[in-house]
Design a protein around this motif. Structure first.
Motif, PDB file in Angstrom:
ATOM      1  N   ASN A 279      25.520  49.168  65.389  1.00 56.81           N
ATOM      2  CA  ASN A 279      24.825  50.444  65.479  1.00 56.81           C
ATOM      3  C   ASN A 279      25.412  51.253  66.634  1.00 56.81           C
ATOM      4  OD1 ASN A 279      22.819  52.493  65.573  1.00 56.81           O
ATOM      5  ND2 ASN A 279      21.357  51.037  64.690  1.00 56.81           N
TER       6      ASN A 279
ATOM      7  N   GLN B 165      21.394  61.359  60.989  1.00 49.92           N
ATOM      8  CA  GLN B 165      21.081  59.995  60.571  1.00 49.92           C
ATOM      9  C   GLN B 165      22.198  59.442  59.708  1.00 49.92           C
ATOM     10  OE1 GLN B 165      17.255  58.816  59.879  1.00 49.92           O
ATOM     11  NE2 GLN B 165      16.237  60.681  60.537  1.00 49.92           N
TER      12      GLN B 165
ATOM     13  N   VAL C 191      13.009  58.372  67.029  1.00 48.02           N
ATOM     14  CA  VAL C 191      12.051  58.254  65.926  1.00 48.02           C
ATOM     15  C   VAL C 191      10.849  59.166  66.173  1.00 48.02           C
ATOM     16  CG1 VAL C 191      10.425  56.640  64.866  1.00 48.02           C
ATOM     17  CG2 VAL C 191      12.775  55.937  65.253  1.00 48.02           C
TER      18      VAL C 191
ATOM     19  N   ARG D  75      17.829  53.589  62.352  1.00 50.93           N
ATOM     20  CA  ARG D  75      16.785  53.573  63.372  1.00 50.93           C
ATOM     21  C   ARG D  75      15.679  52.617  62.930  1.00 50.93           C
ATOM     22  NH1 ARG D  75      18.623  58.879  64.282  1.00 50.93           N
ATOM     23  NH2 ARG D  75      17.289  60.663  63.989  1.00 50.93           N
TER      24      ARG D  75
ATOM     25  N   ALA E 230      16.144  54.620  70.601  1.00 44.07           N
ATOM     26  CA  ALA E 230      15.704  54.974  69.240  1.00 44.07           C
ATOM     27  C   ALA E 230      14.214  55.293  69.188  1.00 44.07           C
ATOM     28  CB  ALA E 230      16.043  53.846  68.264  1.00 44.07           C
TER      29      ALA E 230
ATOM     30  N   GLU F 112      17.534  50.143  70.794  1.00 35.51           N
ATOM     31  CA  GLU F 112      16.130  50.115  70.362  1.00 35.51           C
ATOM     32  C   GLU F 112      15.232  50.896  71.323  1.00 35.51           C
ATOM     33  OE1 GLU F 112      16.121  45.840  67.959  1.00 35.51           O
ATOM     34  OE2 GLU F 112      15.944  45.869  70.135  1.00 35.51           O
TER      35      GLU F 112
ATOM     36  N   ILE G 119      23.928  53.797  67.995  1.00 38.28           N
ATOM     37  CA  ILE G 119      22.859  54.264  68.883  1.00 38.28           C
ATOM     38  C   ILE G 119      22.721  53.275  70.037  1.00 38.28           C
ATOM     39  CG2 ILE G 119      20.371  54.715  69.084  1.00 38.28           C
ATOM     40  CD1 ILE G 119      20.374  55.473  66.134  1.00 38.28           C
TER      41      ILE G 119
END
Ligand code: SAH
Ligand code: SF4
Length: 383
Positions: A23, A63, A163, A87, A159, A156, A25
């Motif tokens: 990922n 995204q 989100v 995400r 994110a 995480e 992110i």
């Protein structure tokens, strides 16, 4: 409302997150640069591509690689073959009568964490988690009754902000950039977990949140709350530079040992010495002392006086938090007049002492009420 022209580009292949499919992110700039070089991006271009990707990911909320129209089609396809932008999913969203939103987020391995959005008149604060569960077990905290499941990755942690932005519809759109209509203006690391026991990931995530090509929230609008992990406090001041809040909660070691057991390792005196040396400490960047008001335990006039004597000389404000009960909790919230009397003593000593209004109580979103279903789910699986 989606942000960018989201016409799918059929040349781009979207794949689910999974092993061997990292990922993007949460990668630091250097890590992303290395990752790009790893898939064949020429070294000379890697820095610029990183910057372009950051803008798409964190400023526009992309995204999917297919929407990144300033990148060549072939390159977008190549990115999608090697990486993901997935995400965590919102599995449950609860909206309180007072507008507070609690999100339960499912991570890729099935564990869950919570993030809470608290709107106010002139600002909106997002409270995010740093761990699934917590290794510490403060006796008044619901999260503390859950064992540590694992640390969150930097991705995480970041994110959670992304989100929430998705849900609050906060990405720039046709009506213009996000500045001026931001809904998330502040971030607090006050959800599940002890951020300084997941130091590197929290640091990397906050660098992305603060970066002008990242989420772009100033370091002075980010507050990290720690129970008092002394060896990491100075480092956090130097490397993250955000505001600091400390879960103080008691004015004698005997009581603090009970409430915040990490006190047995680093007691009040050691903690205060470390706070006095916190980099950037000044009147405009005061340390917040969090103090949970527990009936008959830590809420006497004598406690208030001891508190102001202890913190003398530290630019500080005292945040009084009425205890938020949870099922089976062994304490009661102090009475309102007791909280006011305590606040007055602290105030008269020259410290701001705002009482934190409990928010989102009807959905168990208030401080210390967070506890994910992960553990319960595992327990029922064992049965
Ligand atoms: N682990 C970190 C950050 C998460 S807790 C820390 O302990 O600082 C965020 C804040 O909520 C802390 O000040 C914590 O002491 C407080 N808190 C925990 N349980 C609470 C409860 N039941 N009622 C009120 N505040 C609580
Ligand atoms: Fe962990 Fe903070 Fe709860 Fe203590 S108060 S158990 S450190 S989350």
């Amino acid at each position: 409302m989606p942000v960018t022209p989201l016409v799918p580009d059929v040349t781009a292949v979207s794949r689910p997150d999974g092993p061997g499919h990292p990922n993007l992110i949460g990668l630091t700039r250097d890590a992303m640069r290395d990752a790009l070089i790893g898939i064949g991006v020429p070294e000379k271009q890697a820095r610029m591509r990183t910057s372009q990707l950051w803008q798409w990911i964190y400023q526009k909320g992309a995204q999917d690689f297919s929407v990144m129209t300033n990148l060549a089609k072939a390159f977008r396809g190549q990115l999608a073959e090697h990486f993901t932008l997935a995400r965590p999913a919102i599995t449950t969203k609860q909206v309180s009568m007072d507008g507070t939103r609690k999100y339960l987020l499912r991570l890729f391995d099935g564990h869950e964490v919570e993030a809470v959005y608290i709107p106010d008149e002139n600002r909106g604060t997002l409270c995010i988690s740093s761990q699934v569960g917590c290794t510490l077990n403060c006796s008044f905290c619901h999260t503390g009754t859950q064992n540590l499941v694992r640390n969150l990755s930097a991705g995480e942690i970041v994110a959670q902000v992304m989100v929430a932005r998705d849900d609050l519809d906060e990405w720039p759109d046709d009506s213009g950039p996000v500045e001026g209509r931001r809904r998330i203006t502040n971030v607090v690391l006050m959800g599940m977990g002890e951020p300084l026991y997941n130091y590197e990931n929290v640091r990397d995530a906050m660098h992305i949140v603060m970066d002008n090509e990242g989420i772009s929230i100033s370091r002075r609008r980010i507050t990290l709350s720690t129970s008092g992990v002394v060896p990491q406090i100075e480092r956090a001041g130097q490397e993250i530079g955000c505001l600091l809040a400390v879960s103080f909660h008691a004015t004698t070691d005997a009581v603090r040992d009970q409430l915040v057991p990490i006190n047995k390792k680093w007691n009040i005196e050691t903690l205060l010495n470390t706070l006095r040396a916190y980099p950037r400490l000044s009147n405009s960047e005061r340390i917040t002392f969090e103090y949970v008001m527990l009936k008959g335990i830590n809420d006497s006039d004598a406690d208030a006086r001891r508190l102001v004597a202890l913190i003398k000389g530290i630019p500080a404000k005292i945040n009084l938090i009425p205890f938020n009960p949870w099922p089976g909790s062994p304490y009661q919230r102090s009475d309102w007049d007791r909280i006011e009397a305590f606040a007055e003593i602290v105030n008269n000593a020259g410290y701001a002492s705002p009482v934190r209004t409990p928010r989102g109580e009807d959905i168990m979103a208030a401080c210390g009420q967070l506890k994910s279903a992960s553990q319960k789910a595992r327990a029922s699986a064992r049965k």
